[in-house]
Design a protein around this motif. Sequence first.
Motif, PDB file in Angstrom:
ATOM      1  N   ASN A  90    -104.309 -54.252 -14.281  1.00 39.31           N
ATOM      2  CA  ASN A  90    -103.908 -55.416 -15.106  1.00 39.31           C
ATOM      3  C   ASN A  90    -103.928 -54.878 -16.720  1.00 39.31           C
ATOM      4  O   ASN A  90    -104.746 -55.101 -17.483  1.00 39.31           O
TER       5      ASN A  90
ATOM      6  N   ARG B 131    -113.496 -56.060 -14.170  1.00 41.45           N
ATOM      7  CA  ARG B 131    -113.120 -56.179 -13.015  1.00 41.45           C
ATOM      8  C   ARG B 131    -111.446 -56.842 -13.021  1.00 41.45           C
ATOM      9  O   ARG B 131    -110.441 -56.477 -12.304  1.00 41.45           O
TER      10      ARG B 131
ATOM     11  N   GLY C 211    -108.237 -54.925 -11.787  1.00 40.85           N
ATOM     12  CA  GLY C 211    -107.283 -55.640 -10.850  1.00 40.85           C
ATOM     13  C   GLY C 211    -108.306 -55.825  -9.661  1.00 40.85           C
ATOM     14  O   GLY C 211    -107.762 -56.236  -8.383  1.00 40.85           O
TER      15      GLY C 211
ATOM     16  N   ILE D 158    -110.104 -58.337  -9.577  1.00 39.22           N
ATOM     17  CA  ILE D 158    -110.009 -59.711  -9.600  1.00 39.22           C
ATOM     18  C   ILE D 158    -108.562 -59.872 -10.102  1.00 39.22           C
ATOM     19  O   ILE D 158    -108.148 -59.681 -11.124  1.00 39.22           O
ATOM     20  N   THR D 159    -107.666 -60.584  -9.423  1.00 42.87           N
ATOM     21  CA  THR D 159    -106.408 -60.976  -9.765  1.00 42.87           C
ATOM     22  C   THR D 159    -106.070 -62.377  -9.868  1.00 42.87           C
ATOM     23  O   THR D 159    -105.166 -62.762 -10.615  1.00 42.87           O
ATOM     24  N   TRP D 160    -107.014 -63.221  -9.383  1.00 40.94           N
ATOM     25  CA  TRP D 160    -106.689 -64.805  -9.303  1.00 40.94           C
ATOM     26  C   TRP D 160    -107.941 -65.574  -9.444  1.00 40.94           C
ATOM     27  O   TRP D 160    -108.509 -65.864  -8.536  1.00 40.94           O
TER      28      TRP D 160
ATOM     29  N   ARG E 118    -108.994 -69.057 -15.547  1.00 40.25           N
ATOM     30  CA  ARG E 118    -107.655 -68.958 -15.884  1.00 40.25           C
ATOM     31  C   ARG E 118    -107.244 -69.661 -17.271  1.00 40.25           C
ATOM     32  O   ARG E 118    -106.726 -69.419 -17.984  1.00 40.25           O
TER      33      ARG E 118
ATOM     34  N   TYR F 275    -102.207 -63.167 -10.966  1.00 45.29           N
ATOM     35  CA  TYR F 275    -101.510 -63.619  -9.739  1.00 45.29           C
ATOM     36  C   TYR F 275    -102.301 -63.736  -8.587  1.00 45.29           C
ATOM     37  O   TYR F 275    -103.603 -63.257  -8.417  1.00 45.29           O
ATOM     38  N   PRO F 276    -102.091 -64.816  -7.864  1.00 41.78           N
ATOM     39  CA  PRO F 276    -102.753 -64.905  -6.753  1.00 41.78           C
ATOM     40  C   PRO F 276    -102.868 -63.665  -5.584  1.00 41.78           C
ATOM     41  O   PRO F 276    -101.727 -62.849  -5.375  1.00 41.78           O
ATOM     42  N   LYS F 277    -103.759 -63.721  -4.634  1.00 40.46           N
ATOM     43  CA  LYS F 277    -103.885 -62.807  -3.862  1.00 40.46           C
ATOM     44  C   LYS F 277    -102.339 -62.607  -2.858  1.00 40.46           C
ATOM     45  O   LYS F 277    -101.697 -63.574  -2.702  1.00 40.46           O
ATOM     46  N   GLY F 278    -102.055 -61.440  -2.499  1.00 46.51           N
ATOM     47  CA  GLY F 278    -100.872 -61.301  -1.758  1.00 46.51           C
ATOM     48  C   GLY F 278     -99.845 -60.369  -2.359  1.00 46.51           C
ATOM     49  O   GLY F 278    -100.423 -59.628  -3.453  1.00 46.51           O
TER      50      GLY F 278
ATOM     51  N   ARG G 168     -97.879 -58.568  -5.096  1.00 50.01           N
ATOM     52  CA  ARG G 168     -97.421 -58.958  -6.579  1.00 50.01           C
ATOM     53  C   ARG G 168     -96.233 -59.130  -7.011  1.00 50.01           C
ATOM     54  O   ARG G 168     -95.513 -58.376  -6.583  1.00 50.01           O
TER      55      ARG G 168
END
Length: 133
Positions: free
Chosen positions: A2, A44, A48, A50-52, A58, A76-79, A81
């Motif tokens: 990130n 973290r 990356g 933790i992305t969401w 947030r 961004y949410p999981k899934g 990018r």
Amino acid sequence: MNEALRRHRHAHRWTQAQTAELVSAEVRAATGRDPELDANWISRLERGAITWPARQYRSALCKVFQVAGDADLGLYPKGPRPMTSEAGPPIQSCPADLPGARRTPTSTFSFWSSSRRMSSDSPGTSSVVPCPS
């Protein structure tokens, strides 16, 4: 990775520990509870891992960095990018005319169907072209 969050943090000249303290204070003010965030949590996020994070984190990150939304901080949410102009175009297979590119044989079962081809390739070949090593 990130990079957006890291750039924002560096622009403010904050350490990961300082950033964690500021985000913790914002969460504490908004929720009344102590989240006990630390430099490792910020690390973290930047790596990356933790992305969401949860909504209150947030929101606190956006307030601390004074940005309009999650995407501004690279969250961004999981899934898959989402691709942004900053990140560049999506990664694609190399074109067939690239020097060293080879067609790879298809297996007996494919995602679409073993009897249906995506293109007019000859039997035993695929329309997917891998990048050369």
